[in-house]
Write a protein that holds these residues in place. Structure first.
Motif, PDB file in Angstrom:
ATOM      1  N   LYS A 101       0.823  -1.207   0.000  1.00  0.00           N
ATOM      2  CA  LYS A 101       0.000   0.000   0.000  1.00  0.00           C
ATOM      3  C   LYS A 101       0.858   1.259   0.000  1.00  0.00           C
ATOM      4  N   LEU A 102       1.986   1.201   0.679  1.00  0.00           N
ATOM      5  CA  LEU A 102       2.873   2.361   0.726  1.00  0.00           C
ATOM      6  C   LEU A 102       3.368   2.719  -0.663  1.00  0.00           C
ATOM      7  N   ARG A 103       3.588   1.699  -1.488  1.00  0.00           N
ATOM      8  CA  ARG A 103       4.118   1.940  -2.826  1.00  0.00           C
ATOM      9  C   ARG A 103       3.081   2.600  -3.728  1.00  0.00           C
ATOM     10  N   THR A 133       9.660   9.050  -5.081  1.00  0.00           N
ATOM     11  CA  THR A 133      10.963   8.528  -4.663  1.00  0.00           C
ATOM     12  C   THR A 133      12.093   9.201  -5.435  1.00  0.00           C
ATOM     13  N   GLY A 134      11.932   9.303  -6.747  1.00  0.00           N
ATOM     14  CA  GLY A 134      12.981   9.916  -7.561  1.00  0.00           C
ATOM     15  C   GLY A 134      13.232  11.361  -7.188  1.00  0.00           C
ATOM     16  N   PRO A 166      11.585  15.325   9.564  1.00  0.00           N
ATOM     17  CA  PRO A 166      12.299  15.042   8.309  1.00  0.00           C
ATOM     18  C   PRO A 166      12.926  13.650   8.290  1.00  0.00           C
ATOM     19  N   ILE A 167      13.461  13.195   9.421  1.00  0.00           N
ATOM     20  CA  ILE A 167      14.071  11.866   9.468  1.00  0.00           C
ATOM     21  C   ILE A 167      13.006  10.786   9.285  1.00  0.00           C
ATOM     22  N   ALA A 168      11.823  10.993   9.883  1.00  0.00           N
ATOM     23  CA  ALA A 168      10.728  10.036   9.712  1.00  0.00           C
ATOM     24  C   ALA A 168      10.301   9.951   8.247  1.00  0.00           C
ATOM     25  N   VAL A 169      10.329  11.076   7.539  1.00  0.00           N
ATOM     26  CA  VAL A 169       9.969  11.080   6.122  1.00  0.00           C
ATOM     27  C   VAL A 169      10.919  10.181   5.330  1.00  0.00           C
ATOM     28  N   ILE A 170      12.217  10.266   5.621  1.00  0.00           N
ATOM     29  CA  ILE A 170      13.185   9.427   4.911  1.00  0.00           C
ATOM     30  C   ILE A 170      12.958   7.955   5.231  1.00  0.00           C
ATOM     31  N   PHE A 171      12.507   7.654   6.451  1.00  0.00           N
ATOM     32  CA  PHE A 171      12.206   6.273   6.803  1.00  0.00           C
ATOM     33  C   PHE A 171      10.991   5.748   6.032  1.00  0.00           C
ATOM     34  N   LEU A 172      10.229   6.630   5.393  1.00  0.00           N
ATOM     35  CA  LEU A 172       9.159   6.187   4.505  1.00  0.00           C
ATOM     36  C   LEU A 172       9.686   5.854   3.112  1.00  0.00           C
ATOM     37  N   ILE A 173      10.840   6.418   2.768  1.00  0.00           N
ATOM     38  CA  ILE A 173      11.412   6.215   1.445  1.00  0.00           C
ATOM     39  C   ILE A 173      12.287   4.967   1.399  1.00  0.00           C
ATOM     40  N   THR A 174      13.066   4.745   2.441  1.00  0.00           N
ATOM     41  CA  THR A 174      14.023   3.632   2.429  1.00  0.00           C
ATOM     42  C   THR A 174      13.375   2.264   2.246  1.00  0.00           C
ATOM     43  N   ALA A 181       6.003  16.649  -2.916  1.00  0.00           N
ATOM     44  CA  ALA A 181       5.881  15.563  -3.896  1.00  0.00           C
ATOM     45  C   ALA A 181       4.762  14.598  -3.521  1.00  0.00           C
ATOM     46  N   ILE A 182       4.672  14.237  -2.233  1.00  0.00           N
ATOM     47  CA  ILE A 182       3.627  13.301  -1.790  1.00  0.00           C
ATOM     48  C   ILE A 182       2.244  13.916  -1.966  1.00  0.00           C
TER      49      ILE A 182
END
Length: 499
Positions: A151-153, A161-162, A268-276, A446-447
């Motif tokens: 679902k996240l994807r 992501t890009g 901001p760090i939590a946002v990156i944890f959504l991308i990884t 972007a989101i």
């Protein structure tokens, strides 16, 4: 409790073939010498990437006295994380031969968090306490979303992501260029001897990267850094006098610097944890292809969920042991294809080597002596490569009118606040600190745009199965397995190409 062995499913779909036959399959147990040799190649291919983010954070935030210990812990937790990912403990771990290491993706937001604490007069220990405390809490974002990766994807698509990955690389270019010119605080910033040393490292990487030898390409960064360090030492720019004060052994201490939390740094760090998780899914897919494992079906999805869950758990463990967040490395997929060894038992040797290196702070102390231009010559290419990787994802996602609008606005906002932070001066302090991060404001933009802007219908004539394949695999496969990916086109193509 023994974990479910995901490598023996009789109902699993057919495995894609790879160009080079594997000498050791996923569950084979190589003899000691072949296993150690393969493990050493994985360590050499990843060593610089594991320690460089720590060296950069230590250099930029002025954490000099703590750097040897932090480098030791980066190696130590990489060993533990690699063990968990390959061994599979309960539901945690993909069961593949994949190495865990410190992620470059978090650099910009971690530096931002450090500057927040430093800006209000915090000590070095308070900076580290906040960074590790925030990273520990934010890791649970990835742990939670690992169970909803499908679902996240749908929300965080390749265009999102890009865009974010591109912003990561572009926002770090200034860090790499500053080191290239002599480093933050250097009185002779931009001096010719700094630029010459950085250029030597950069050109060495370029020359070796263009070599026909795959081994030379894999070791290009290590060879370049070693050469730059040697030249700096011969010219009197390396001082070993303080090495005598470095302790012999580093004892891992959970939360050695304390535990602090800051909401402004957390977001901001939590946002990156959504991308990884999306990047990890792509890396694990590429690893599955090279290891001759299925890339669709329940076995594959279970492996992806367990691997992403391991990423989150390992990042929480890294923060607890005073290191930066971790992710699954992609360069090791090329090593598997090069050596023909896909046995996950090799990961146990990799883990042992990294843990042993991490227990001796002498390694970090020597690396700390590396002149900034030497490090800058390598990181300038690395950060640029991150930005190009984002551009590649965007290209494969398709830069039609809707996507161009999303990318243009998000990049404009992200790079805009980085260049003109005064634009947010009239905002409340908390909101200003959050949106002042190029990654945060670019990711939010972007989101949101991706969710609210309607998709453009794609005509059947415009369907490209190769682009679809790259989208399915999240655009993160290595160049080394590109030939193998082409063999999957027929299986992953949901609609025939229109004539």
């Amino acid at each position: 409790m023994a974990g479910y062995d995901m490598t023996t499913d009789r109902n699993a779909p057919a495995t894609p073939s790879v160009r080079n036959e594997l000498i050791y399959q996923l569950d084979d147990t190589p003899a000691f010498l072949p296993a150690v040799f393969a493990a050493l190649q994985h360590v050499l291919a990843s060593f610089v990437a594991i320690i460089t983010p720590t060296l950069i954070v230590g250099s930029v935030l002025g954490l000099g006295a703590h750097v040897p210990y932090l480098v030791s812990m980066a190696l130590f937790v990489s060993g533990l994380g690699t063990f968990v990912q390959a061994k599979r403990i309960g539901p945690v771990g993909s069961g593949l031969l994949c190495l865990q290491g410190t992620s470059f993706g978090f650099l910009s937001v971690i530096l931002s968090a450090g500057f927040i604490v430093k800006g209000r007069g915090g000590s070095e220990e308070e900076i580290l306490s906040t960074i590790f405390g925030v990273c520990f809490c934010a890791a649970f974002v990835e742990i939670f979303f690992s169970q909803f990766i499908g679902k996240l994807r749908k929300v965080i698509t390749p265009v999102v992501t890009g865009t974010i990955i591109c912003l990561m690389g572009l926002s770090l270019i200034k860090v790499g260029m500053t080191d290239f010119a002599g480093g933050y605080g250097a009185e002779d910033l931009g001096a010719l001897h700094h630029l010459a040393l950085g250029a030597l490292v950069l050109l060495t990487i370029v020359v070796l990267n263009r070599s026909s030898s795959q081994m030379l390409r894999l070791s290009a960064v290590i060879v370049a850094l070693t050469l730059g360090f040697a030249v700096a030492w011969l010219t009197g720019r390396v001082d070993f006098s303080e090495m005598a004060e470095v302790p012999l052994i580093s004892v891992p201490q959970p939360f050695k610097y304390g535990f602090s939390f800051d909401l402004v740094a957390f977001i901001p760090i939590a946002v990156i944890f959504l991308i990884t998780p999306l990047e990890t899914a792509g890396d694990l897919t590429a690893n599955s292809i090279i290891s001759k494992q299925p890339v669709k079906g329940p076995l594959y999805m279970r492996r992806i969920k367990s691997g992403v869950l391991a990423d989150g758990c390992n990042s929480a463990m890294a923060a607890m042991f005073n290191s930066l967040p971790m992710t699954t490395f992609s360069q090791n997929n090329g090593v598997i294809q090069l050596t023909g060894v896909a046995s996950r038992h090799v990961a146990l040797y990799i883990a042992a080597i990294l843990v042993l290196l991490g227990l001796f702070p002498m390694v970090g102390a020597v690396l700390q002596l590396m002149p900034k231009p030497v490090l800058g010559g390598a990181t300038l290419i690395m950060f640029g490569t991150v930005a190009v990787a984002g551009i590649k994802i965007l290209t494969e996602a398709g830069l039609h009118r809707r996507n161009m609008l999303i990318v243009s606005i998000s990049l404009g906002l992200g790079l805009g606040v980085a260049a003109v932070p005064e634009a947010l001066a009239q905002m409340p302090e908390m909101l200003r600190n959050i949106l002042g991060s190029p990654i945060a404001i670019g990711a939010f933009s972007a989101i949101a745009l991706n969710v609210f802007l309607p998709e453009e219908p794609v005509a059947e004539d415009d369907y490209d199965p190769e682009a679809h394949l790259h989208t399915v695999l999240q655009n993160r496969q290595d160049d080394a397995c590109e030939d193998s990916l082409n063999t999957l086109s027929r299986d992953l193509d949901p609609a025939p190409r229109s004539n």
